[in-house]
Design a protein around this motif. Sequence first.
Motif, PDB file in Angstrom:
ATOM      1  N   GLU A 226     -77.752   3.511 -16.911  1.00 16.52           N
ATOM      2  CA  GLU A 226     -77.270   4.273 -18.072  1.00 16.52           C
ATOM      3  C   GLU A 226     -76.770   3.326 -19.146  1.00 16.52           C
ATOM      4  O   GLU A 226     -76.932   3.545 -20.324  1.00 16.52           O
ATOM      5  N   LYS A 227     -76.052   2.260 -18.697  1.00 19.18           N
ATOM      6  CA  LYS A 227     -75.465   1.388 -19.715  1.00 19.18           C
ATOM      7  C   LYS A 227     -75.706  -0.088 -19.399  1.00 19.18           C
ATOM      8  O   LYS A 227     -74.847  -0.912 -19.616  1.00 19.18           O
ATOM      9  N   ASP A 228     -76.908  -0.404 -18.842  1.00 13.56           N
ATOM     10  CA  ASP A 228     -77.113  -1.809 -18.462  1.00 13.56           C
ATOM     11  C   ASP A 228     -77.261  -2.731 -19.669  1.00 13.56           C
ATOM     12  O   ASP A 228     -77.146  -3.925 -19.546  1.00 13.56           O
ATOM     13  N   GLN A 229     -77.477  -2.150 -20.854  1.00 14.25           N
ATOM     14  CA  GLN A 229     -77.515  -3.002 -22.047  1.00 14.25           C
ATOM     15  C   GLN A 229     -76.129  -3.090 -22.688  1.00 14.25           C
ATOM     16  O   GLN A 229     -75.928  -3.803 -23.644  1.00 14.25           O
ATOM     17  N   ASP A 230     -75.182  -2.321 -22.149  1.00 18.96           N
ATOM     18  CA  ASP A 230     -73.866  -2.235 -22.772  1.00 18.96           C
ATOM     19  C   ASP A 230     -73.067  -3.506 -22.486  1.00 18.96           C
ATOM     20  O   ASP A 230     -72.796  -3.834 -21.325  1.00 18.96           O
ATOM     21  N   VAL A 231     -72.657  -4.188 -23.559  1.00 22.54           N
ATOM     22  CA  VAL A 231     -71.915  -5.440 -23.379  1.00 22.54           C
ATOM     23  C   VAL A 231     -70.514  -5.190 -22.834  1.00 22.54           C
ATOM     24  O   VAL A 231     -69.792  -6.118 -22.513  1.00 22.54           O
ATOM     25  N   ARG A 232     -70.132  -3.901 -22.747  1.00 19.42           N
ATOM     26  CA  ARG A 232     -68.816  -3.601 -22.192  1.00 19.42           C
ATOM     27  C   ARG A 232     -68.899  -3.220 -20.712  1.00 19.42           C
ATOM     28  O   ARG A 232     -68.001  -2.595 -20.179  1.00 19.42           O
ATOM     29  N   SER A 233     -69.987  -3.557 -20.059  1.00 19.59           N
ATOM     30  CA  SER A 233     -70.080  -3.321 -18.611  1.00 19.59           C
ATOM     31  C   SER A 233     -70.452  -4.632 -17.915  1.00 19.59           C
ATOM     32  O   SER A 233     -71.113  -5.489 -18.504  1.00 19.59           O
ATOM     33  N   PHE A 234     -70.006  -4.767 -16.662  1.00 16.34           N
ATOM     34  CA  PHE A 234     -70.317  -5.989 -15.916  1.00 16.34           C
ATOM     35  C   PHE A 234     -71.830  -6.112 -15.691  1.00 16.34           C
ATOM     36  O   PHE A 234     -72.391  -7.207 -15.775  1.00 16.34           O
ATOM     37  N   THR A 235     -72.486  -4.970 -15.430  1.00 17.09           N
ATOM     38  CA  THR A 235     -73.936  -5.050 -15.206  1.00 17.09           C
ATOM     39  C   THR A 235     -74.657  -5.444 -16.493  1.00 17.09           C
ATOM     40  O   THR A 235     -75.665  -6.153 -16.465  1.00 17.09           O
ATOM     41  N   GLY A 236     -74.114  -5.002 -17.641  1.00 15.72           N
ATOM     42  CA  GLY A 236     -74.704  -5.364 -18.930  1.00 15.72           C
ATOM     43  C   GLY A 236     -74.587  -6.856 -19.192  1.00 15.72           C
ATOM     44  O   GLY A 236     -75.477  -7.478 -19.776  1.00 15.72           O
ATOM     45  N   LEU A 237     -73.482  -7.459 -18.740  1.00 17.45           N
ATOM     46  CA  LEU A 237     -73.264  -8.890 -18.985  1.00 17.45           C
ATOM     47  C   LEU A 237     -73.927  -9.765 -17.932  1.00 17.45           C
ATOM     48  O   LEU A 237     -74.463 -10.827 -18.245  1.00 17.45           O
ATOM     49  N   LEU A 238     -73.836  -9.303 -16.664  1.00 21.98           N
ATOM     50  CA  LEU A 238     -74.225 -10.190 -15.557  1.00 21.98           C
ATOM     51  C   LEU A 238     -75.511  -9.780 -14.861  1.00 21.98           C
ATOM     52  O   LEU A 238     -76.054 -10.555 -14.068  1.00 21.98           O
ATOM     53  N   GLY A 239     -75.965  -8.535 -15.086  1.00 22.73           N
ATOM     54  CA  GLY A 239     -77.093  -8.017 -14.310  1.00 22.73           C
ATOM     55  C   GLY A 239     -76.572  -7.445 -12.990  1.00 22.73           C
ATOM     56  O   GLY A 239     -75.445  -7.734 -12.572  1.00 22.73           O
ATOM     57  N   LEU A 240     -77.435  -6.661 -12.328  1.00 29.79           N
ATOM     58  CA  LEU A 240     -76.999  -5.921 -11.136  1.00 29.79           C
ATOM     59  C   LEU A 240     -76.627  -6.838  -9.972  1.00 29.79           C
ATOM     60  O   LEU A 240     -75.584  -6.661  -9.327  1.00 29.79           O
ATOM     61  N   GLU A 241     -77.471  -7.839  -9.735  1.00 26.68           N
ATOM     62  CA  GLU A 241     -77.263  -8.688  -8.546  1.00 26.68           C
ATOM     63  C   GLU A 241     -75.952  -9.456  -8.620  1.00 26.68           C
ATOM     64  O   GLU A 241     -75.141  -9.451  -7.679  1.00 26.68           O
ATOM     65  N   GLN A 242     -75.714 -10.082  -9.771  1.00 28.53           N
ATOM     66  CA  GLN A 242     -74.473 -10.864  -9.921  1.00 28.53           C
ATOM     67  C   GLN A 242     -73.242  -9.970  -9.943  1.00 28.53           C
ATOM     68  O   GLN A 242     -72.162 -10.372  -9.518  1.00 28.53           O
ATOM     69  N   THR A 243     -73.412  -8.746 -10.459  1.00 33.20           N
ATOM     70  CA  THR A 243     -72.269  -7.818 -10.475  1.00 33.20           C
ATOM     71  C   THR A 243     -71.931  -7.400  -9.050  1.00 33.20           C
ATOM     72  O   THR A 243     -70.754  -7.300  -8.677  1.00 33.20           O
ATOM     73  N   GLN A 244     -72.971  -7.183  -8.229  1.00 33.25           N
ATOM     74  CA  GLN A 244     -72.740  -6.851  -6.812  1.00 33.25           C
ATOM     75  C   GLN A 244     -71.999  -7.998  -6.118  1.00 33.25           C
ATOM     76  O   GLN A 244     -71.052  -7.776  -5.351  1.00 33.25           O
ATOM     77  N   ALA A 245     -72.395  -9.238  -6.444  1.00 29.11           N
ATOM     78  CA  ALA A 245     -71.734 -10.400  -5.838  1.00 29.11           C
ATOM     79  C   ALA A 245     -70.273 -10.470  -6.296  1.00 29.11           C
ATOM     80  O   ALA A 245     -69.373 -10.796  -5.509  1.00 29.11           O
ATOM     81  N   LEU A 246     -70.028 -10.127  -7.569  1.00 31.35           N
ATOM     82  CA  LEU A 246     -68.651 -10.132  -8.088  1.00 31.35           C
ATOM     83  C   LEU A 246     -67.803  -9.066  -7.384  1.00 31.35           C
ATOM     84  O   LEU A 246     -66.633  -9.292  -7.062  1.00 31.35           O
ATOM     85  N   LEU A 247     -68.424  -7.909  -7.114  1.00 27.40           N
ATOM     86  CA  LEU A 247     -67.699  -6.844  -6.400  1.00 27.40           C
ATOM     87  C   LEU A 247     -67.329  -7.317  -4.997  1.00 27.40           C
ATOM     88  O   LEU A 247     -66.189  -7.123  -4.545  1.00 27.40           O
ATOM     89  N   ASP A 248     -68.276  -7.963  -4.320  1.00 25.43           N
ATOM     90  CA  ASP A 248     -68.007  -8.439  -2.956  1.00 25.43           C
ATOM     91  C   ASP A 248     -66.888  -9.486  -2.965  1.00 25.43           C
ATOM     92  O   ASP A 248     -65.978  -9.444  -2.133  1.00 25.43           O
ATOM     93  N   LYS A 249     -66.943 -10.393  -3.942  1.00 23.66           N
ATOM     94  CA  LYS A 249     -65.935 -11.460  -4.020  1.00 23.66           C
ATOM     95  C   LYS A 249     -64.556 -10.853  -4.320  1.00 23.66           C
ATOM     96  O   LYS A 249     -63.563 -11.175  -3.667  1.00 23.66           O
ATOM     97  N   THR A 250     -64.516  -9.953  -5.315  1.00 24.91           N
ATOM     98  CA  THR A 250     -63.229  -9.330  -5.690  1.00 24.91           C
ATOM     99  C   THR A 250     -62.670  -8.531  -4.506  1.00 24.91           C
ATOM    100  O   THR A 250     -61.466  -8.577  -4.236  1.00 24.91           O
ATOM    101  N   SER A 251     -63.561  -7.832  -3.784  1.00 25.73           N
ATOM    102  CA  SER A 251     -63.107  -7.016  -2.656  1.00 25.73           C
ATOM    103  C   SER A 251     -62.533  -7.898  -1.554  1.00 25.73           C
ATOM    104  O   SER A 251     -61.486  -7.576  -0.978  1.00 25.73           O
ATOM    105  N   SER A 252     -63.181  -9.032  -1.273  1.00 27.28           N
ATOM    106  CA  SER A 252     -62.643  -9.835  -0.170  1.00 27.28           C
ATOM    107  C   SER A 252     -61.361 -10.558  -0.597  1.00 27.28           C
ATOM    108  O   SER A 252     -60.446 -10.712   0.209  1.00 27.28           O
ATOM    109  N   GLU A 253     -61.243 -10.949  -1.871  1.00 24.18           N
ATOM    110  CA  GLU A 253     -59.962 -11.511  -2.338  1.00 24.18           C
ATOM    111  C   GLU A 253     -58.848 -10.471  -2.216  1.00 24.18           C
ATOM    112  O   GLU A 253     -57.726 -10.780  -1.831  1.00 24.18           O
TER     113      GLU A 253
END
Length: 280
Positions: A226-253
Amino acid sequence: MEQKISTYVNLVNDYVASYLKSIEIPQAEAILELRDSMSYSATNGGKRFRPVLSLLVADLLDCPKEKILPFATAVEFIHTYSLIHDDLPCMDNDDIRRGKPTNHKVYGESFALLAGDALLTEAFLILAKFYDVKSGELIKLLSNAAGIRGMVGGQAIDLRANKNPLSVAELTELHNLKTGALIRVSVVGAALIANASESQIHHLTKFGEGIGLAFQIADDILDHGEKDQDVRSFTGLLGLEQTQALLDKTSSETQGFLRQISDRTQELEFLISFNQKRKI
Ligand code: GRG
């Protein structure tokens, strides 16, 4: 654990509905309609992520749920007001929320605005009425999280960030304010009510910040497309794969902060992994 969460969601649903039903208000037709408009959005099938978080913090600290429910309702009222106002034509202009017509589509724009105003104000009345000597501290916490230093400030940055690409650090700051502050306060406010020690509050604050950010990252993953081009979303800035990795990292921290509190944090850990996998 799923069963416990669904029991807590029902507990919150019942408390919110009966609170709004029982408030003493002038019996003018317009005021009764305004109360209906508040109830429409406050009892309209939200996940109750913030109140469940508060109740699980209460469990961790052996605090009775009855002491937490008014606070959890106050936070949920502020969350509900923000969604009603966010859906208005002057903001996101949305017709549907939680699969149903938005507040202004049912009650009109002016009553949607007033329903938000009244929910915001009622939140602070709840804190003033239910928490005796702790009222002042809780009001300070919630004002900081909800107002210009928190959610409303974040919304202002979001509105002005329309065209300019943000850095990941700027986007994180935006979301820490817009979404994270209210989630953090659900944790810290419950800890304060439950008489947590200074060190518990310190680690729970870190946990609250972490789960607030993880919640928003998961939200962006859900909205991807819906908003993957949106610069105000993590997926818009990083793409789906890197955003998933960021979620995993943030969750384990975030799990790491919990482990510093006690060895009884399994239920809060479950909420972290629930968020990591959520589809709603
Ligand atoms: C208008 C003052 C004002 C503030 C608006 C929080 C916010 C600020 C707007 C909501 C926009 C949005 C979709 C943000 C993403 C994260 C978020 C808060 C999602 C909605 O919260 P959930 O998923 O909602 O907890 P439910 O429906 O489950 O209650």
